[in-house]
Design a protein around this motif. Structure first.
Motif, PDB file in Angstrom:
ATOM      1  N   VAL A 392       0.859  -1.193   0.000  1.00 14.97           N
ATOM      2  CA  VAL A 392       0.000   0.000   0.000  1.00 14.97           C
ATOM      3  C   VAL A 392       0.891   1.237   0.000  1.00 14.97           C
ATOM      4  N   LEU A 393       0.572   2.193  -0.864  1.00 15.68           N
ATOM      5  CA  LEU A 393       1.324   3.441  -0.875  1.00 15.68           C
ATOM      6  C   LEU A 393       1.132   4.202   0.444  1.00 15.68           C
ATOM      7  N   PRO A 394       2.162   4.923   0.906  1.00 14.68           N
ATOM      8  CA  PRO A 394       2.060   5.617   2.207  1.00 14.68           C
ATOM      9  C   PRO A 394       0.836   6.520   2.307  1.00 14.68           C
ATOM     10  N   GLU A 395       0.494   7.200   1.208  1.00 15.44           N
ATOM     11  CA  GLU A 395      -0.632   8.139   1.260  1.00 15.44           C
ATOM     12  C   GLU A 395      -1.993   7.448   1.362  1.00 15.44           C
ATOM     13  N   MET A 396      -2.018   6.117   1.152  1.00 11.52           N
ATOM     14  CA  MET A 396      -3.287   5.381   1.247  1.00 11.52           C
ATOM     15  C   MET A 396      -3.385   4.553   2.523  1.00 11.52           C
ATOM     16  N   MET A 397      -2.401   4.671   3.417  1.00 12.34           N
ATOM     17  CA  MET A 397      -2.478   3.934   4.675  1.00 12.34           C
ATOM     18  C   MET A 397      -3.640   4.425   5.532  1.00 12.34           C
ATOM     19  N   ARG A 398      -4.000   5.689   5.336  1.00 11.28           N
ATOM     20  CA  ARG A 398      -5.216   6.234   5.936  1.00 11.28           C
ATOM     21  C   ARG A 398      -6.004   6.909   4.824  1.00 11.28           C
ATOM     22  N   HIS A 399      -7.280   6.576   4.739  1.00 15.18           N
ATOM     23  CA  HIS A 399      -8.077   7.113   3.628  1.00 15.18           C
ATOM     24  C   HIS A 399      -9.536   7.155   4.033  1.00 15.18           C
ATOM     25  N   SER A 400     -10.218   8.201   3.609  1.00 15.09           N
ATOM     26  CA  SER A 400     -11.657   8.333   3.845  1.00 15.09           C
ATOM     27  C   SER A 400     -12.294   8.806   2.551  1.00 15.09           C
ATOM     28  N   GLY A 401     -13.390   8.137   2.152  1.00 11.69           N
ATOM     29  CA  GLY A 401     -14.016   8.526   0.894  1.00 11.69           C
ATOM     30  C   GLY A 401     -15.388   7.911   0.726  1.00 11.69           C
ATOM     31  N   PRO A 402     -16.094   8.344  -0.321  1.00 13.35           N
ATOM     32  CA  PRO A 402     -17.445   7.843  -0.568  1.00 13.35           C
ATOM     33  C   PRO A 402     -17.430   6.445  -1.164  1.00 13.35           C
ATOM     34  N   PRO A 488     -22.300  -6.492   7.601  1.00 10.84           N
ATOM     35  CA  PRO A 488     -22.526  -5.058   7.390  1.00 10.84           C
ATOM     36  C   PRO A 488     -22.190  -4.581   5.977  1.00 10.84           C
ATOM     37  N   ILE A 489     -21.302  -5.267   5.278  1.00 10.27           N
ATOM     38  CA  ILE A 489     -20.974  -4.851   3.911  1.00 10.27           C
ATOM     39  C   ILE A 489     -22.204  -4.908   3.006  1.00 10.27           C
ATOM     40  N   ALA A 490     -23.183  -5.752   3.362  1.00  6.03           N
ATOM     41  CA  ALA A 490     -24.428  -5.836   2.583  1.00  6.03           C
ATOM     42  C   ALA A 490     -25.284  -4.588   2.756  1.00  6.03           C
ATOM     43  N   LEU A 491     -25.018  -3.792   3.788  1.00  9.11           N
ATOM     44  CA  LEU A 491     -25.857  -2.638   4.117  1.00  9.11           C
ATOM     45  C   LEU A 491     -25.299  -1.327   3.588  1.00  9.11           C
ATOM     46  N   VAL A 492     -24.091  -1.368   2.997  1.00  2.86           N
ATOM     47  CA  VAL A 492     -23.462  -0.145   2.497  1.00  2.86           C
ATOM     48  C   VAL A 492     -24.260   0.401   1.309  1.00  2.86           C
ATOM     49  N   GLN A 493     -24.449   1.700   1.279  1.00  5.75           N
ATOM     50  CA  GLN A 493     -25.143   2.355   0.169  1.00  5.75           C
ATOM     51  C   GLN A 493     -24.213   3.328  -0.539  1.00  5.75           C
ATOM     52  N   GLU A 494     -24.532   3.580  -1.798  1.00  3.75           N
ATOM     53  CA  GLU A 494     -23.737   4.497  -2.616  1.00  3.75           C
ATOM     54  C   GLU A 494     -23.595   5.839  -1.898  1.00  3.75           C
ATOM     55  N   GLY A 495     -22.351   6.300  -1.793  1.00  2.16           N
ATOM     56  CA  GLY A 495     -22.086   7.600  -1.189  1.00  2.16           C
ATOM     57  C   GLY A 495     -21.782   7.582   0.296  1.00  2.16           C
ATOM     58  N   ASP A 496     -22.060   6.444   0.989  1.00  2.77           N
ATOM     59  CA  ASP A 496     -21.672   6.338   2.402  1.00  2.77           C
ATOM     60  C   ASP A 496     -20.170   6.586   2.543  1.00  2.77           C
ATOM     61  N   VAL A 497     -19.784   7.242   3.588  1.00  2.04           N
ATOM     62  CA  VAL A 497     -18.359   7.486   3.830  1.00  2.04           C
ATOM     63  C   VAL A 497     -17.747   6.276   4.541  1.00  2.04           C
ATOM     64  N   ILE A 498     -16.637   5.802   3.994  1.00  2.00           N
ATOM     65  CA  ILE A 498     -15.883   4.692   4.599  1.00  2.00           C
ATOM     66  C   ILE A 498     -14.514   5.211   5.007  1.00  2.00           C
ATOM     67  N   GLU A 499     -14.111   4.865   6.209  1.00  2.00           N
ATOM     68  CA  GLU A 499     -12.839   5.336   6.757  1.00  2.00           C
ATOM     69  C   GLU A 499     -11.909   4.149   6.959  1.00  2.00           C
ATOM     70  N   ILE A 500     -10.717   4.238   6.366  1.00  2.00           N
ATOM     71  CA  ILE A 500      -9.708   3.186   6.452  1.00  2.00           C
ATOM     72  C   ILE A 500      -8.526   3.727   7.237  1.00  2.00           C
ATOM     73  N   ASP A 501      -8.101   2.987   8.251  1.00  2.00           N
ATOM     74  CA  ASP A 501      -6.912   3.368   9.020  1.00  2.00           C
ATOM     75  C   ASP A 501      -6.101   2.102   9.246  1.00  2.00           C
ATOM     76  N   ILE A 502      -5.170   1.828   8.331  1.00  2.00           N
ATOM     77  CA  ILE A 502      -4.408   0.577   8.390  1.00  2.00           C
ATOM     78  C   ILE A 502      -3.494   0.534   9.610  1.00  2.00           C
ATOM     79  N   PRO A 503      -2.745   1.602   9.927  1.00  2.00           N
ATOM     80  CA  PRO A 503      -1.900   1.538  11.131  1.00  2.00           C
ATOM     81  C   PRO A 503      -2.696   1.259  12.407  1.00  2.00           C
ATOM     82  N   ALA A 504      -3.928   1.781  12.497  1.00  2.00           N
ATOM     83  CA  ALA A 504      -4.767   1.557  13.677  1.00  2.00           C
ATOM     84  C   ALA A 504      -5.600   0.290  13.557  1.00  2.00           C
ATOM     85  N   ARG A 505      -5.506  -0.382  12.394  1.00  2.00           N
ATOM     86  CA  ARG A 505      -6.234  -1.636  12.146  1.00  2.00           C
ATOM     87  C   ARG A 505      -7.747  -1.429  12.204  1.00  2.00           C
ATOM     88  N   ARG A 506      -8.229  -0.323  11.627  1.00  2.00           N
ATOM     89  CA  ARG A 506      -9.649  -0.007  11.688  1.00  2.00           C
ATOM     90  C   ARG A 506     -10.253   0.127  10.297  1.00  2.00           C
TER      91      ARG A 506
END
Length: 554
Positions: A392-402, A488-506
């Motif tokens: 994973v590129l360093p800038e994607m170790m933490r990411h938040s997006g729709p 819960p992945i079945a409940l995700v809808q288009e545009g929901d914000v998902i937050e990824i934090d690999i160092p924090a394992r979240r």
């Protein structure tokens, strides 16, 4: 010997008669029966040369007093099966291989096994059979492909998958794509990066089921053939000393395998296959244990797809034994674990040394302070998910997006290749888990397309399916519970914000508990029909990704 039940005494005259019809003499029938499980086929480039390996194995078995009895198993090429319905059959074939070996061993009262795999599911399928049958067994793989040379730089299968993405984005023409097609896979063997097949062949060596060199000696070298003869000889010594998989496949051996996997930056698929093999051996290996070992094991080898080196480089740098020696000297692996030679790990490593410190880094100068794989949890993955963090590129170790939500790999690929994915998006591919797929398809095509289109630093991809060992980027798979099980992945809808934090394992879906409860109340699993009786039987019995996607016993 186990084979005595079909060849000793007057009651077994019919059995001996049938063996003699195959050309075997009385004095050959008296020998131990050694099953030589050859996964050769003419489709899979990792397997097209296995008849040569099998011939070398049989010569070793025969020279040291055994009767080699060869039989086949299936072997899917994941690259050829990629991005169409064929990939649904790849992971299920692992259980089919395990079962077919059991059928042959039990049906013919074999005394021992030499297992000749090379590619992704064939290696763990054979190891699972060895663990369950618990007769003397040794693995000798077909060995890795040499890396390609494309525009003067090392290349591999992942290079051409990413070139397809570049072509779709208009960044590459057909002539250039054909050049990649013709240069990246120059020889037979398992694809040359630290992808799933090579990772698992290295794991066989670390677990102690294979001789040193099994994971790294290239397929086309004479040394691979010599190793196959040695494996044939070694199985006879294992019979003599009654060394069985239960002596080798201990908790310590699996912890060693995980540590070396993390140091190598191996495939996320090991989080499926090592627990599955452990389950067959009666050992519990959890995702939490694998993540714990990853946090405490530095990443020492910058291997493709995340790095610049290939398996042939590991081989010339001292092989897997050299990586193990680095970890053993630092107290990161157990020295008392038994191996197929009858030696303990510490004895096997006495003469191992690193010959190139750029390829196999010392612990004082690792590629990364943590190991290759991270296990992420959160409200989107309550039971866990897996990412190859060293790719994973360093800038994607933490990411938040729709969220951009797709209910199949095909739908997601169409959107990616159609340039409908924007910077910052989080692509969600669901109903591709062990049950949903069924078969937990790999997602190399969409991940490579994202990288090839220049979006690897801005777009993440999440799935309840899995990724090829060749995948790189913020690609998070094995999300459990899967969508087909109401996760819960079945409940995700288009545009929901998902937050990824690999160092924090979240891994978090930024939607309130109340809203998720409302969505769950109206959720219904879509009708899933693979059109295959085999896959529907698999769907009915398969467990989750966090359990290794093994089949329930009943």
């Amino acid at each position: 010997m186990n084979s005595d039940k079909i060849k000793k005494g007057y009651l077994r005259a019919p059995h001996r008669s049938l063996l003699k019809a195959g050309g075997y003499t009385d004095w050959e029938i008296e020998r131990p029966f050694v099953g030589v499980v050859n996964a050769y086929n003419a489709i899979n480039p990792g397997h097209t040369h296995l008849n040569r390996i099998a011939a070398a194995v049989k010569s070793g078995v025969y020279a040291f007093g055994g009767l080699p009895l060869e039989f086949p198993v299936v072997g899917v090429c994941d690259g050829i099966a990629m991005n169409h319905e064929g990939m649904r059959f790849s992971l299920p074939s692992r259980e089919l291989i395990r079962d077919s070996i059991e059928v042959m061993v039990k049906g013919h009262a074999l005394d021992a096994l030499v297992l000749i795999p090379n590619c992704d599911k064939i290696v763990p399928g054979m190891a699972m059979a060895a663990a369950e049958l618990n007769i003397p067994a040794i693995v000798i793989s077909g060995g890795p492909m040499l890396a390609g040379l494309t525009h003067g730089r090392s290349s591999d299968l992942n290079s051409v998958f990413e070139a397809v993405g570049a072509r779709a984005a208009g960044r590459m023409g057909d002539e250039e794509l054909r050049y990649y097609e013709n240069t990246v896979c120059p020889t037979c063997g398992s694809c040359s990066g630290m992808f799933t097949a090579n990772t698992m062949n290295c794991m066989m060596e670390v677990l102690g089921l294979a001789l040193p060199g099994n994971g790294s000696i290239p397929a086309v070298l004479a040394a691979r053939e010599r190793l196959a003869k040695d494996a044939g000889r070694q199985i006879m010594l294992m019979i003599e000393k009654n060394i069985r998989p239960s002596d080798i496949l201990t908790e310590e051996a699996f912890e060693n395998a995980v540590a070396v996997d993390m140091a190598l930056g191996g495939s996320t698929n090991t989080t499926l296959h090592l627990p599955a093999i452990a389950d067959c051996a009666g050992v519990k290996l959890s995702l939490e244990k694998m993540d714990e070992i990853s946090r405490n094991t530095p990443h020492l080898c910058s291997m493709s797809p995340g790095g610049i080196y290939h398996i042939e480089d590991i081989d010339r740098a001292g092989g897997i034994s050299a990586v193990m020696r680095e970890l053993y000297d630092a107290g990161k692996i157990h020295g008392d674990a038994m191996t197929c030679t009858g030696e303990r790990v510490r004895e096997k490593l006495k003469n191992a040394k690193v010959l190139d410190c750029d390829v196999i880094r010392p612990l004082s100068n690792p590629v990364d302070p943590e190991g290759g794989i991270a296990v992420l949890k959160g409200n989107l993955a309550p039971l866990g998910s897996v990412v190859k963090q060293t790719a994973v590129l360093p800038e994607m170790m933490r990411h938040s997006g729709p969220a951009r939500v797709f209910d199949s790999e095909e739908a997601a690929s169409e959107a990616i290749y159609g340039n409908r994915i924007n910077d910052g998006d989080v692509v969600v591919i669901r109903y591709e888990g062990p049950k949903g797929g069924p078969g937990m398809r790999e997602m190399l095509s969409p991940t490579s397309a994202i990288a090839g289109m220049g979006k690897g630093s801005t777009v993440a991809l999440l799935t309840d399916g899995r990724f090829s060992g060749a995948s790189r980027g913020a690609s998070i798979g094995h999300i459990s519970p899967e969508a087909a099980s109401g996760g819960p992945i079945a409940l995700v809808q288009e545009g929901d914000v998902i937050e990824i934090d690999i160092p924090a394992r979240r891994l978090e879906l930024k939607v309130s508990d109340e809203e998720l409860a409302r969505r769950r109340a109206s959720w219904e699993c879509p009708k899933l029909d693979s059109g295959s009786a085999f896959l529907e039987r698999y769907r009915a019995f398969v467990t989750s990704g966090v359990e290794g996607a093994v089949l329930r016993k009943r």
